[in-house]
Design a protein around this motif. Structure first.
Motif, PDB file in Angstrom:
ATOM      1  N   ASP A  33       0.835  -1.187   0.000  1.00 14.11           N
ATOM      2  CA  ASP A  33       0.000   0.000   0.000  1.00 14.11           C
ATOM      3  C   ASP A  33       0.877   1.248   0.000  1.00 14.11           C
ATOM      4  OD1 ASP A  33      -1.863   1.971   2.037  1.00 14.11           O
ATOM      5  OD2 ASP A  33      -2.789   1.047   0.284  1.00 14.11           O
ATOM      6  N   ALA A  34       0.403   2.314  -0.595  1.00 14.79           N
ATOM      7  CA  ALA A  34       1.179   3.546  -0.696  1.00 14.79           C
ATOM      8  C   ALA A  34       1.503   4.139   0.675  1.00 14.79           C
ATOM      9  CB  ALA A  34       0.432   4.560  -1.541  1.00 14.79           C
ATOM     10  N   ALA A  35       0.638   3.921   1.656  1.00 14.92           N
ATOM     11  CA  ALA A  35       0.865   4.474   2.987  1.00 14.92           C
ATOM     12  C   ALA A  35       1.804   3.621   3.836  1.00 14.92           C
ATOM     13  CB  ALA A  35      -0.471   4.625   3.709  1.00 14.92           C
ATOM     14  N   VAL A  36       2.092   2.412   3.386  1.00 18.33           N
ATOM     15  CA  VAL A  36       2.943   1.505   4.155  1.00 18.33           C
ATOM     16  C   VAL A  36       4.381   1.640   3.657  1.00 18.33           C
ATOM     17  CG1 VAL A  36       3.369  -0.911   4.736  1.00 18.33           C
ATOM     18  CG2 VAL A  36       1.035  -0.087   4.457  1.00 18.33           C
ATOM     19  N   PRO A  37       5.344   1.907   4.534  1.00 17.85           N
ATOM     20  CA  PRO A  37       6.724   2.043   4.090  1.00 17.85           C
ATOM     21  C   PRO A  37       7.320   0.688   3.720  1.00 17.85           C
ATOM     22  CG  PRO A  37       6.616   2.178   6.462  1.00 17.85           C
ATOM     23  CD  PRO A  37       5.193   2.124   5.964  1.00 17.85           C
TER      24      PRO A  37
END
Length: 70
Positions: A28-32
């Motif tokens: 996901d884009a929010a997960v580093p």
């Protein structure tokens, strides 16, 4: 002139490109990104090694300064 609706034809055609579209790198884009082991780290160097690296970097930079002044 013939109306456009009477010229309707199907453009659907199934074919294989010979490659798949799977992606192994999915998050996901929010997960580093997950943490990865660094091949080397300045934090794991001994104090003597850090000092030697700093002196070497300083010598290289001073060499650039002296070359630029010529």
């Amino acid at each position: 002139m013939v109306p456009a609706a009477s010229h309707a034809h199907d453009h659907s055609h199934a074919h294989s490109h010979g490659h798949d579209h799977t992606h192994a790198h999915v998050h996901d884009a929010a997960v580093p990104h997950p943490a990865q082991a660094a091949p080397w780290s300045i934090l794991r160097m001994t104090m003597a090694a850090r000092l030697a690296a700093a002196l070497a970097a300083s010598a290289v930079l001073w060499g650039v300064v002296f070359l630029a002044m010529r």
